[in-house]
Design an enzyme around this catalytic site. Structure first.
Site, PDB file in Angstrom:
ATOM      1  N   TYR A   1     -11.976  26.444   6.661  1.00 28.33           N
ATOM      2  CA  TYR A   1     -10.880  25.651   7.250  1.00 28.33           C
ATOM      3  C   TYR A   1      -9.549  26.383   7.092  1.00 28.33           C
ATOM      4  O   TYR A   1      -8.787  26.548   8.058  1.00 28.33           O
ATOM      5  CB  TYR A   1     -10.822  24.290   6.549  1.00 28.33           C
TER       6      TYR A   1
HETATM    7  C1  UGA Z   1      -6.140  18.112   1.725  1.00 22.00           C
HETATM    8  C2  UGA Z   1      -6.588  17.825   3.166  1.00 22.00           C
HETATM    9  O1  UGA Z   1      -7.873  17.255   3.179  1.00 22.00           O
HETATM   10  C3  UGA Z   1      -6.578  19.042   4.030  1.00 22.00           C
HETATM   11  O2  UGA Z   1      -6.857  18.680   5.375  1.00 22.00           O
HETATM   12  C4  UGA Z   1      -5.223  19.691   3.923  1.00 22.00           C
HETATM   13  O3  UGA Z   1      -5.154  20.828   4.697  1.00 22.00           O
HETATM   14  C5  UGA Z   1      -4.946  20.031   2.488  1.00 22.00           C
HETATM   15  O4  UGA Z   1      -4.939  18.827   1.736  1.00 22.00           O
HETATM   16  C6  UGA Z   1      -3.622  20.707   2.331  1.00 22.00           C
HETATM   17  O5  UGA Z   1      -3.018  20.702   1.266  1.00 22.00           O
HETATM   18  O6  UGA Z   1      -3.151  21.279   3.258  1.00 22.00           O
HETATM   19  P1  UGA Z   1      -7.363  18.560  -0.526  1.00 22.00           P
HETATM   20  O7  UGA Z   1      -6.225  19.088  -1.329  1.00 22.00           O
HETATM   21  O8  UGA Z   1      -8.721  19.055  -0.823  1.00 22.00           O
HETATM   22  O9  UGA Z   1      -7.147  18.820   1.035  1.00 22.00           O
HETATM   23  O10 UGA Z   1      -7.259  16.959  -0.653  1.00 22.00           O
HETATM   24  P2  UGA Z   1      -8.324  15.855  -1.087  1.00 22.00           P
HETATM   25  O11 UGA Z   1      -9.450  15.814  -0.114  1.00 22.00           O
HETATM   26  O12 UGA Z   1      -7.569  14.618  -1.298  1.00 22.00           O
HETATM   27  O13 UGA Z   1      -8.899  16.404  -2.466  1.00 22.00           O
HETATM   28  C7  UGA Z   1      -8.110  16.495  -3.641  1.00 22.00           C
HETATM   29  C8  UGA Z   1      -9.012  16.873  -4.777  1.00 22.00           C
HETATM   30  O14 UGA Z   1      -9.935  15.803  -4.993  1.00 22.00           O
HETATM   31  C9  UGA Z   1      -9.854  18.112  -4.530  1.00 22.00           C
HETATM   32  O15 UGA Z   1      -9.909  18.916  -5.682  1.00 22.00           O
HETATM   33  C10 UGA Z   1     -11.231  17.555  -4.214  1.00 22.00           C
HETATM   34  O16 UGA Z   1     -12.288  18.378  -4.643  1.00 22.00           O
HETATM   35  C11 UGA Z   1     -11.259  16.276  -5.012  1.00 22.00           C
HETATM   36  N1  UGA Z   1     -12.181  15.287  -4.396  1.00 22.00           N
HETATM   37  C12 UGA Z   1     -12.099  14.972  -3.076  1.00 22.00           C
HETATM   38  C13 UGA Z   1     -13.130  14.706  -5.197  1.00 22.00           C
HETATM   39  O17 UGA Z   1     -13.210  14.980  -6.420  1.00 22.00           O
HETATM   40  N2  UGA Z   1     -13.987  13.800  -4.644  1.00 22.00           N
HETATM   41  C14 UGA Z   1     -13.924  13.450  -3.322  1.00 22.00           C
HETATM   42  O18 UGA Z   1     -14.723  12.601  -2.878  1.00 22.00           O
HETATM   43  C15 UGA Z   1     -12.946  14.052  -2.516  1.00 22.00           C
END
Ligand code: UGA
Length: 305
Positions: A139
């Site tokens: 992504y």
């Molecule tokens: C988010 C968005 O999903 C992306 O589309 C975006 O581009 C990105 O932010 C960004 O900063 O630009 P992410 O930081 O992974 O990505 O956000 P979350 O999906 O809220 O995840 C945050 C953390 O929680 C991650 O470490 C993930 O592994 C964790 N997580 C997520 C879990 O532990 N369990 C879940 O079910 C989902």
């Protein structure tokens, strides 16, 4: 003014469209209504907005009489390994190239929604915009590719583009595959939440209303060709955020530990000097305040069902 918002039925796009309408602008929303997540949620987001169904990878974007394009549409989600890459390439690279070309031809500015994920596990924290991008998710690679396409169209065809790198936006209507959306849902419905990894990964979580202000200001006064981090205010680990959500909801979360997800970075933290200087913007919503708003929204929806 008359603005096009791509991805207008999405989480951030719907908030942006509402803010533009509230400020007295005309908004032409477009959205492909893909099934990456429940289309009914997108239809709910789009209520009260004028959102036309358009697949930007094949359909032409009509820009007559339009003052600028907020290009937020695309395939989101950092956990993106596997054959789904075709979808990321199509909905991000193929679609964005067509948007950039249409905007260059029409002579209108594009504010492009890129992502903190282009930094990968960054060389330096807080991370400034000129650090070498090293995305670790497919992504993030497509988002970085889009940034390069935007610059190529700026160089070759005079595209007026401002690139914004969003840092983990949250708040009401957050995408249902994102961590906080899953946590508030688990708390409201008394189900479990799967935590990927040790929970010590941290993010510069950004409240959506703060982010929307930055997006609008970038269209109005961002420097053409410039790239800005949009994030900050509240860096927290997942464990901190979970504790805060338990606190605001008055409930305890049933946590199931899972292995760390491939493509996930350990930490994000933006250097915001440039966005503060050029746009006069900084995030102002505290994490407890923003999480309270997201919790209230989710709890009300579950109660209304
Ligand atoms: C988010 C968005 O999903 C992306 O589309 C975006 O581009 C990105 O932010 C960004 O900063 O630009 P992410 O930081 O992974 O990505 O956000 P979350 O999906 O809220 O995840 C945050 C953390 O929680 C991650 O470490 C993930 O592994 C964790 N997580 C997520 C879990 O532990 N369990 C879940 O079910 C989902």
């Amino acid at each position: 003014m008359r603005w096009v918002v791509t991805g207008a039925a999405g989480f951030i796009g719907s908030h942006l469209s509402e803010a533009l309408l509230a400020a007295g602008h005309d908004v032409v929303g477009v959205d492909a209504f893909t099934d990456y997540y429940d289309v009914a949620l997108k239809e709910e987001n789009a209520r009260g907005l004028d959102v036309r169904r358009l697949d930007l990878a094949v359909d032409d974007l009509e820009l007559d009489g339009v003052d600028g394009v907020f290009h937020l549409g695309g395939q989101p989600g950092v956990r993106s390994f596997g054959d789904v890459f075709d979808v990321y390439a199509r909905n991000n690279l193929v679609a964005s190239r067509r948007v950039f070309e249409a905007a260059a031809r029409a002579g209108v500015r594009v504010v492009f929604a890129s992502s903190s994920s282009i930094y990968g596990d960054a060389e330096r924290y807080p991370t400034a915009e000129d650090v070498e991008p090293r995305p670790i998710s497919p992504y993030g690679i497509t988002k970085l590719g889009c940034e390069h396409l935007a610059r190529a169209y700026a160089q070759g065809f005079g595209l007026d583009v401002v690139v914004l790198r969003f840092f983990t936006f949250y708040g009401p209507r957050q995408r249902p595959d994102m961590a906080f959306a899953r946590i508030v849902d688990a708390l409201a419905r008394d189900t479990s939440f799967e935590l990927y990894g040790d929970g010590l990964q941290s993010r510069a979580f950004t409240y959506v209303a703060d982010g929307v202000e930055a997006i609008v200001t970038a269209m109005e006064r961002g420097r053409g060709g410039e790239t800005y981090n949009v994030g900050g205010g509240s860096e927290a680990t997942m464990r901190d955020a979970i504790a805060t959500l338990e606190d605001v909801s008055g409930r305890s979360l049933d946590l199931v530990q899972r292995p760390a997800a491939k493509g996930d970075v350990r930490r994000t933290a933006p250097d915001t000097a440039r966005v503060e200087r050029d746009l006069g913007w900084r995030a102002t919503t505290s994490l407890p305040g923003g999480l309270k708003a997201q919790w209230d929204w989710a709890a009300n929806r579950v109660a209304a069902r």
